[in-house]
Structure formats: C-alpha cells, structure tokens
Design a protein around this motif. Structure first.
Motif, mmCIF file in Angstrom:
data_model
loop_
_atom_site.group_PDB
_atom_site.id
_atom_site.type_symbol
_atom_site.label_atom_id
_atom_site.label_comp_id
_atom_site.label_asym_id
_atom_site.label_seq_id
_atom_site.Cartn_x
_atom_site.Cartn_y
_atom_site.Cartn_z
ATOM 1 N N LEU A 175 0.864 -1.157 0.216
ATOM 2 C CA LEU A 175 0.191 0.137 0.147
ATOM 3 C C LEU A 175 0.784 1.446 -0.276
ATOM 4 O O LEU A 175 1.012 2.125 -1.219
ATOM 5 C CB LEU A 175 -1.446 -0.425 1.298
ATOM 6 C CG LEU A 175 -2.204 -0.900 1.488
ATOM 7 C CD1 LEU A 175 -3.003 -0.459 2.435
ATOM 8 C CD2 LEU A 175 -2.796 -0.926 -0.194
ATOM 9 N N THR A 176 1.882 1.569 0.618
ATOM 10 C CA THR A 176 2.722 2.188 0.819
ATOM 11 C C THR A 176 3.355 2.686 -0.474
ATOM 12 O O THR A 176 3.385 4.198 -0.669
ATOM 13 C CB THR A 176 4.534 1.824 1.983
ATOM 14 O OG1 THR A 176 4.328 1.131 1.420
ATOM 15 C CG2 THR A 176 3.400 2.066 3.344
ATOM 16 N N ALA A 177 3.891 1.533 -1.436
ATOM 17 C CA ALA A 177 4.002 2.791 -2.222
ATOM 18 C C ALA A 177 3.127 3.003 -3.077
ATOM 19 O O ALA A 177 3.678 3.474 -4.716
ATOM 20 C CB ALA A 177 4.311 1.199 -3.506
ATOM 21 N N GLU A 178 1.300 3.104 -3.162
ATOM 22 C CA GLU A 178 0.579 3.862 -3.776
ATOM 23 C C GLU A 178 1.487 6.193 -3.219
ATOM 24 O O GLU A 178 0.843 6.751 -3.739
ATOM 25 C CB GLU A 178 -0.769 3.918 -3.293
ATOM 26 C CG GLU A 178 -1.523 2.235 -3.330
ATOM 27 C CD GLU A 178 -0.831 2.655 -5.309
ATOM 28 O OE1 GLU A 178 -1.248 3.122 -6.004
ATOM 29 O OE2 GLU A 178 -1.012 1.110 -5.618
ATOM 30 N N ILE A 179 2.400 5.435 -2.432
ATOM 31 C CA ILE A 179 2.822 7.102 -2.160
ATOM 32 C C ILE A 179 3.977 7.758 -2.422
ATOM 33 O O ILE A 179 4.414 8.748 -3.182
ATOM 34 C CB ILE A 179 2.644 7.731 -0.522
ATOM 35 C CG1 ILE A 179 1.339 6.841 -0.037
ATOM 36 C CG2 ILE A 179 2.759 8.935 -0.307
ATOM 37 C CD1 ILE A 179 1.222 6.819 1.781
ATOM 38 N N SER A 180 5.344 7.079 -2.036
ATOM 39 C CA SER A 180 6.709 7.478 -2.943
ATOM 40 C C SER A 180 7.226 6.122 -2.376
ATOM 41 O O SER A 180 6.845 4.640 -1.648
ATOM 42 C CB SER A 180 7.161 8.335 -0.585
ATOM 43 O OG SER A 180 8.277 8.780 -0.968
ATOM 44 N N GLU A 181 8.172 6.313 -2.834
ATOM 45 C CA GLU A 181 9.442 4.692 -2.938
ATOM 46 C C GLU A 181 10.622 5.126 -2.077
ATOM 47 O O GLU A 181 11.875 4.404 -1.900
ATOM 48 C CB GLU A 181 9.967 4.344 -4.679
ATOM 49 C CG GLU A 181 8.817 4.042 -5.512
ATOM 50 C CD GLU A 181 7.511 4.714 -5.482
ATOM 51 O OE1 GLU A 181 7.455 6.139 -5.615
ATOM 52 O OE2 GLU A 181 6.673 4.279 -5.526
ATOM 53 N N GLY A 182 10.168 6.263 -0.975
ATOM 54 C CA GLY A 182 11.342 5.783 -0.325
ATOM 55 C C GLY A 182 12.165 7.142 -0.915
ATOM 56 O O GLY A 182 12.187 8.047 -1.978
ATOM 57 N N GLU A 183 12.675 8.131 0.079
ATOM 58 C CA GLU A 183 13.466 9.312 0.007
ATOM 59 C C GLU A 183 14.876 9.107 0.831
ATOM 60 O O GLU A 183 14.822 8.518 1.525
ATOM 61 C CB GLU A 183 12.832 10.591 -0.037
ATOM 62 C CG GLU A 183 11.979 11.125 -0.888
ATOM 63 C CD GLU A 183 11.184 12.398 -1.094
ATOM 64 O OE1 GLU A 183 11.978 13.172 -0.184
ATOM 65 O OE2 GLU A 183 10.180 12.343 -1.533
ATOM 66 N N PHE A 184 15.454 9.705 0.324
ATOM 67 C CA PHE A 184 16.715 10.027 1.454
ATOM 68 C C PHE A 184 17.554 12.009 0.837
ATOM 69 O O PHE A 184 17.389 12.297 -0.368
ATOM 70 C CB PHE A 184 18.457 9.269 -0.069
ATOM 71 C CG PHE A 184 18.016 8.937 -1.108
ATOM 72 C CD1 PHE A 184 18.977 9.532 -1.921
ATOM 73 C CD2 PHE A 184 17.030 7.692 -1.185
ATOM 74 C CE1 PHE A 184 18.732 9.456 -3.401
ATOM 75 C CE2 PHE A 184 17.263 7.444 -2.862
ATOM 76 C CZ PHE A 184 17.984 8.316 -3.359
ATOM 77 N N ALA A 185 18.919 11.860 1.577
ATOM 78 C CA ALA A 185 19.469 13.366 1.865
ATOM 79 C C ALA A 185 20.783 12.730 1.709
ATOM 80 O O ALA A 185 21.464 12.283 3.118
ATOM 81 C CB ALA A 185 18.707 14.208 3.005
ATOM 82 N N LYS A 186 22.159 13.553 1.353
ATOM 83 C CA LYS A 186 23.157 13.279 1.556
ATOM 84 C C LYS A 186 23.659 14.223 3.162
ATOM 85 O O LYS A 186 23.321 14.928 3.116
ATOM 86 C CB LYS A 186 24.129 14.095 0.006
ATOM 87 C CG LYS A 186 25.712 13.469 0.303
ATOM 88 C CD LYS A 186 26.067 13.894 -0.735
ATOM 89 C CE LYS A 186 27.526 13.567 -1.028
ATOM 90 N NZ LYS A 186 28.266 11.961 -0.405
ATOM 91 N N LEU A 187 24.048 13.557 3.444
ATOM 92 C CA LEU A 187 25.191 13.784 4.922
ATOM 93 C C LEU A 187 26.729 13.189 4.562
ATOM 94 O O LEU A 187 26.455 12.515 5.670
ATOM 95 C CB LEU A 187 24.231 13.393 5.904
ATOM 96 C CG LEU A 187 24.946 13.561 7.509
ATOM 97 C CD1 LEU A 187 24.821 15.372 7.724
ATOM 98 C CD2 LEU A 187 24.388 12.091 8.438
#
Length: 394
Positions: free
Chosen positions: A207-219
């Motif tokens: 179900l979560t695939a209907e919103i976002s595939e995940g995000e990331f930020a460089k650190l």
C-alpha cells in the motif's frame, strides 16, 4: 507518476511502511515530537528570501507543473518540471533570472521519451528515462555524455543518486513482487558494471507504494533514509544501514493494530486524525534534518477531498541540540522536491501555494515581503522560490 488528486490515492498516502527495529542495546538520538513544538512561521523562520523565477519576456516557457524538482548549485537554481511528456530543466541565476531551458525529447541515442527523475553531481546531470536507463549530460552546457544501464526491471526510478564509480543508491517504484512477509525492499543499490542489484534491509508493504518509493538526503559521505510511517530515520554508510534518529510521537504514535487497518478503516482514521504520521520526506543541512508530518496538530475542518485542508507540518530536528521546531507547511502535501544547502532550505511556491498562504495569514510579518516579490513575476502562474533558515525554539 501517481495521481494523488484522486481521493482513493489520497487515502493511500497514509499507508503503513514496516520498519526494522534498531539493534538491541544500541543507542540512537531520540526526538520527542508533539503539537507543542509548532510555532508561527515568522517566529522560527529567519534570513528569508522570496525569489521569483522570472520567465523570459518573449516566448516564455511553461514553469507551472505540479511535479517538480529543485536543486541549488553554487551558480544556478535548477528547476525541473516533471510533467511528462513535456518535462524540461530550467536554469536560473540566484536572483531568479532566466538563463536557458534543456529538453532532449525524442527517440535518438542522445534523447529520451520520458523523464522520471534527475540527479546532479558536480558537472554531470543524470536523468532516469525508464527500464533502468540513465542518460547523462555535462552540466551546465548539456552536452551528451552517454547512457548508463542499471537493472532493466526497474521500470520507474524517481529517486536515485550516484554513490561510487559504478554504484547507485535507488528507490525504485514497487513492481508488485512481495517476499514471504508480504513486503518489498524499499531501497536498492544498483551496479552499472555488472547489472547486479543489492536490496537494503528496509521493508515496506504494497500500500505504501501508492505514495512514495522512499527518499534520501546526503550527509557528508553517507545518506539519510526516510519513508512514510517510519519511526526511525536510517543512515546508509559504507554499505551498511543503521538507525540514525528515532522519532517519538508519544501517545499519538500509531499502534501495531492501527497499522493493520483496511481501506475503509483508513479513510475514517485519516478523517479523524487520531495519530501523527511521518510522511517520508527528508532534507538535511548544517546538522538539521527536515521532515513532513500529517496531523501533528489536528484540523477539525479537514476535508478528505481537499488536500489543502490536510494538517501538514514541516518539522526540523537539530542533531546537535536535540531540539525540535515545526510550522504549518506552505505547500502541504506536494509532489515537489526542494533542496537544502549551506544552512538554508529551499522550496518552490506555486501560485496556489502563495495565494493560500496570504489568504490565511500563514506568513505573518513576511507577507509584505512576498507581495513585493509577486510584482516581479512575468506571469501570474510562474512560481516563486523561497529560501530560509530556521531558528530552534528555546
């Protein structure tokens, strides 16, 4: 791309992501996040600038797009409109003056039929174009470099970034395949040298695939990973995934039973807003991480068919002081992705965003500053970039 304007998909934006618990005995920074952390916008935002993206006077380009990406470099504002099939990349200077646009649509070896996402690494612009293919161009002259082949099963790659000579950190769209636990792996490392893919140990429900595939930020030399409903921000470093920060929503954290609800129950739950939801966004600069939440403060007048009424807040986590601050989001739930650089956060306000902010007094003492910027727009529908710093509450 998913159509979040449909109420069915609006409901699904609050679907459950399963997340791995941290290793027993390990200690990670915990942020207690509650409604008391919310302040007025003008109380916590400082060093603010409103930068109109000034279109060219003759034959202006279309800058009005609901799916956008903003990247800030030392010299340029790189504004990408991802409304296929007319996706384009537009360059502006830091004052918002239009410089040029880039589009290479077509069937040739240097062209693409669709633009799914972009990654900008120093002088190389990478564009995902489908079936695990990346087209690369020199930046900012946009001369063609070549094509990179990743996993051909990755039909849609909205989020990706190069992490070594041949390896890419990706968050591909869910293909429908699930493991024995009814989950799929959210993040994958793809190697262009041999076509191999390694799944990172972070699972999500379909179900979560209907919103976002995940995000990331460089650190630094690592990456922070965040995704909807997670109570943990993870770190990917040296081929390892470890918990980086814990998000504690107290009594308003959803229980395990809450996260098993069906679609009908979800609609009622979203409307009633009983718990706080991490929406899965992530930015990071100068020891401050920024995420988005739903229902950190309830909106009794929320209309499930009107996303403008959704109680969405920008939440800032200071990893040096362990302080939290938040304010009502100007854009709310958005298909746009801003940037964070050198202590500043950047977003793009579309016309509806700044009109809504002015009508509701969200900007406080900064409203007049925005109104002056609006007068510099060549077209009423062109966006305005907002650049700001955040001071944490005492």
């Amino acid at each position: 791309m998913k159509n979040l304007s449909h109420s069915f998909f609006i409901i699904l934006i609050f679907s459950f992501f399963s997340c791995q618990s941290s290793e027993e005995g390990s200690e990670i920074q915990t942020f207690a996040i509650s409604e008391s952390d919310i302040s007025a916008f003008d109380e916590v935002v400082t060093s603010i600038e409103f930068i109109p993206l000034k279109n060219k006077a003759d034959e202006p380009v279309n800058l009005n797009c609901s799916v956008w990406n903003l990247k800030v470099t030392e010299k340029f504002l790189v504004y990408t409109t991802l409304c296929n099939p007319e996706s384009k990349i537009h360059l502006f200077d830091h004052n918002g003056n239009y410089l040029k646009s880039f589009e290479r649509s077509g069937n040739g070896p240097e062209e693409y039929q669709i633009m799914q996402g972009i990654d900008l690494n120093q002088d190389t612009l990478s564009i995902t174009v489908g079936a695990g293919l990346i087209k690369q161009y020199h930046f900012p002259d946009f001369e063609f470099i070549g094509t990179v082949n990743l996993d051909k099963e990755a039909m849609f790659l909205p989020y990706f970034t190069k992490i070594s000579k041949t390896k890419w950190l990706t968050a591909p769209m869910h293909t429908g395949e699930l493991d024995e636990n009814g989950e799929y792996k959210l993040y994958k490392i793809m190697d262009s040298s041999d076509g191999k893919t390694v799944e990172l140990p972070i699972g999500a429900t379909p179900l979560t695939a209907e919103i976002s595939e995940g995000e990331f930020a460089k650190l630094g030399q690592s990456y922070l990973l965040n995704y909807a409903f997670s109570d943990t921000i993870y770190q990917y470093k040296n081929d390892q995934v470890t918990p980086y920060a814990s998000l504690d929503f107290g009594e308003r954290k959803p229980s395990a039973d809450d996260l098993k609800m069906d679609g009908a129950q979800l609609e009622a739950t979203v409307t009633n807003q009983p718990f706080v939801i991490n929406m899965g966004k992530i930015w990071q600069t100068d020891s401050i991480s920024r995420i988005k939440t739903f229902a950190l403060a309830k909106n009794p007048d929320m209309d499930i068919t009107n996303m403008r009424t959704f109680p969405v807040h920008e939440v800032f986590l200071n990893h040096e002081t362990n302080q939290v601050t938040a304010f009502k989001s100007l854009a709310g739930w958005s298909n746009g992705k801003g940037d964070a650089k050198d202590g500043y956060f950047y977003d793009v306000l579309r016309t509806d965003d700044w009109i809504y902010a002015l009508e509701n007094g969200t900007l406080g003492k900064y409203a007049e500053q925005l109104e002056k910027s609006i007068g510099e727009l060549g077209d009423f529908e062109d966006p305005i970039l907002i650049k700001y710093q955040v001071k944490m509450k005492n």
